[in-house]
Design a protein around this motif. Structure first.
Motif, short mmCIF file in Angstrom:
data_model
loop_
_atom_site.label_atom_id
_atom_site.label_comp_id
_atom_site.label_asym_id
_atom_site.label_seq_id
_atom_site.Cartn_x
_atom_site.Cartn_y
_atom_site.Cartn_z
N ILE A 174 3.57 1.27 -3.00
CA ILE A 174 4.54 0.20 -2.77
C ILE A 174 4.33 -0.93 -3.76
CG2 ILE A 174 5.21 -1.61 -1.14
CD1 ILE A 174 4.73 0.39 1.12
N ILE A 175 3.07 -1.29 -4.01
CA ILE A 175 2.76 -2.38 -4.94
C ILE A 175 3.09 -2.00 -6.38
CG2 ILE A 175 0.89 -3.76 -5.93
CD1 ILE A 175 -0.45 -3.65 -3.18
N LEU A 176 2.65 -0.81 -6.79
CA LEU A 176 2.82 -0.39 -8.19
C LEU A 176 4.24 0.04 -8.51
CD1 LEU A 176 -0.50 1.63 -8.53
CD2 LEU A 176 -0.01 -0.61 -9.51
N GLY A 177 4.96 0.54 -7.50
CA GLY A 177 6.33 0.97 -7.74
C GLY A 177 6.44 2.25 -8.51
N ARG A 178 5.43 3.11 -8.38
CA ARG A 178 5.50 4.42 -9.03
C ARG A 178 4.77 5.44 -8.15
NH1 ARG A 178 1.37 6.97 -11.21
NH2 ARG A 178 -0.53 5.95 -11.97
N PRO A 179 5.16 6.71 -8.24
CA PRO A 179 4.53 7.73 -7.39
C PRO A 179 3.06 7.92 -7.70
CG PRO A 179 6.60 8.53 -8.31
CD PRO A 179 6.27 7.27 -9.03
N ILE A 180 2.26 8.16 -6.67
CA ILE A 180 0.87 8.57 -6.83
C ILE A 180 0.81 10.04 -6.45
CG2 ILE A 180 -1.50 8.23 -6.04
CD1 ILE A 180 -0.78 5.33 -5.44
N MET A 181 0.58 10.88 -7.45
CA MET A 181 0.69 12.32 -7.24
C MET A 181 -0.64 13.00 -7.00
SD MET A 181 3.91 12.30 -7.46
CE MET A 181 4.19 14.06 -7.23
N PHE A 182 -1.75 12.37 -7.43
CA PHE A 182 -3.05 13.02 -7.33
C PHE A 182 -4.07 12.07 -6.72
CE2 PHE A 182 -0.83 14.63 -11.10
CZ PHE A 182 -0.74 15.98 -10.76
N HIS A 183 -4.98 12.62 -5.91
CA HIS A 183 -5.97 11.79 -5.23
C HIS A 183 -6.91 11.10 -6.21
CE1 HIS A 183 -5.06 12.49 -1.06
NE2 HIS A 183 -4.97 13.79 -1.28
#
Length: 203
Positions: free
Chosen positions: A174-183
Motif C-alpha cells: 500500500i505504501i510503495l504502490g507496487r506489487p510485492i511478488m516474492f517473499h
C-alpha cells in the motif's frame, strides 16, 4: 441480487450433520470488513447421503481488489487517505477473525489480491480460514491440511504472528504502490521504507 458461490470438494465422506458446526461458524462471521456468508448447500451421494461438495454462498463485491487500486498504473488509484482507511479496515477485519468468534480463526493466509473494495471503497476480506472438518487430530483449512500438535495457545500465537506478517506485507505494498511478488523482497523493502520515514522525520 448478485452472489458468489465457492465450492469445496470433500475428500473424506461424512454426513451433512458432521459439517453443520462449521457451516454455522461461517454463518456467524458478520463484520463490515469481511465478505459475509449468505447460505450453503451440500452435494450428497445418493447412495449413502455422504457429502461430496459443500457450496458456500457469499455476498458479491463487484469492485476490484485492493492491489488493483494501489499497485496498478492505469485506472483510479486510491489517495493516501483512502489507503490509510483501507489498512485500518484490514486490521479490524483480522482482529474480528481472531477475537470476535470462539474459537478464533488464525493463519488466514492474507493476500492483497483477496482484499476487495466495494463501491464506497470499504475493505472486504474475501478469503480467510474456513474450517471444513476435524478428524484424527488433523484440521483442514481451505484445502490445506494443518497439524494440531502442541497446545492451543501455542497454535494461536503462531497463527497470530502469521497474520501480523501478512498485514505487514500488505501495508508495504500500500505504501510503495507496487506489487510485492516474492517473499525475499519484503526485508529489503521494509528497510527501504524505514530509511525513507527516518529521512522525512529528521528533515
Amino acid at each position: 441480487m448478485n452472489i458468489t458461490i465457492r465450492g469445496m470438494k470433500i475428500r473424506k465422506k461424512h454426513s451433512p450433520q458432521a459439517y453443520m458446526h462449521h457451516v454455522e461458524l461461517i454463518s456467524k462471521l458478520r463484520h463490515s470488513h469481511l465478505v459475509s456468508s449468505l447460505g450453503h448447500s451440500f452435494d450428497c451421494n445418493q447412495e449413502d447421503s455422504s457429502v461430496n461438495t459443500i457450496f458456500l454462498i457469499f455476498e458479491f463485491v463487484q469492485d476490484k481488489s485492493l492491489r488493483s487500486r494501489v499497485s496498478v498504473s492505469n485506472g483510479e488509484r486510491l489517495c493516501w487517505t483512502q489507503r490509510i482507511a483501507a489498512t485500518i479496515g484490514v486490521v479490524k477485519g483480522v482482529q474480528f477473525l481472531h477475537t470476535g468468534i470462539v474459537p478464533g480463526l488464525y493463519s488466514n493466509n492474507l493476500k492483497i489480491t483477496d482484499i476487495l473494495l466495494d463501491n464506497n471503497h470499504n475493505v472486504k476480506i474475501s478469503s480467510y480460514n474456513l474450517p471444513i472438518y476435524a478428524e484424527n487430530k488433523r484440521m483442514v483449512y481451505n484445502g490445506t491440511s494443518v497439524g494440531v500438535k502442541g497446545n492451543l495457545q501455542a497454535r494461536i500465537n503462531d497463527g497470530d504472528k502469521n497474520d501480523v506478517y501478512d498485514i505487514g506485507v500488505i501495508l508495504l505494498e500500500i505504501i510503495l504502490g507496487r506489487p510485492i511478488m516474492f517473499h525475499n523482497e519484503v526485508g529489503i523493502l521494509k528497510d527501504l521504507v524505514s530509511i525513507i520515514f527516518k529521512f522525512l522525520i529528521f528533515h
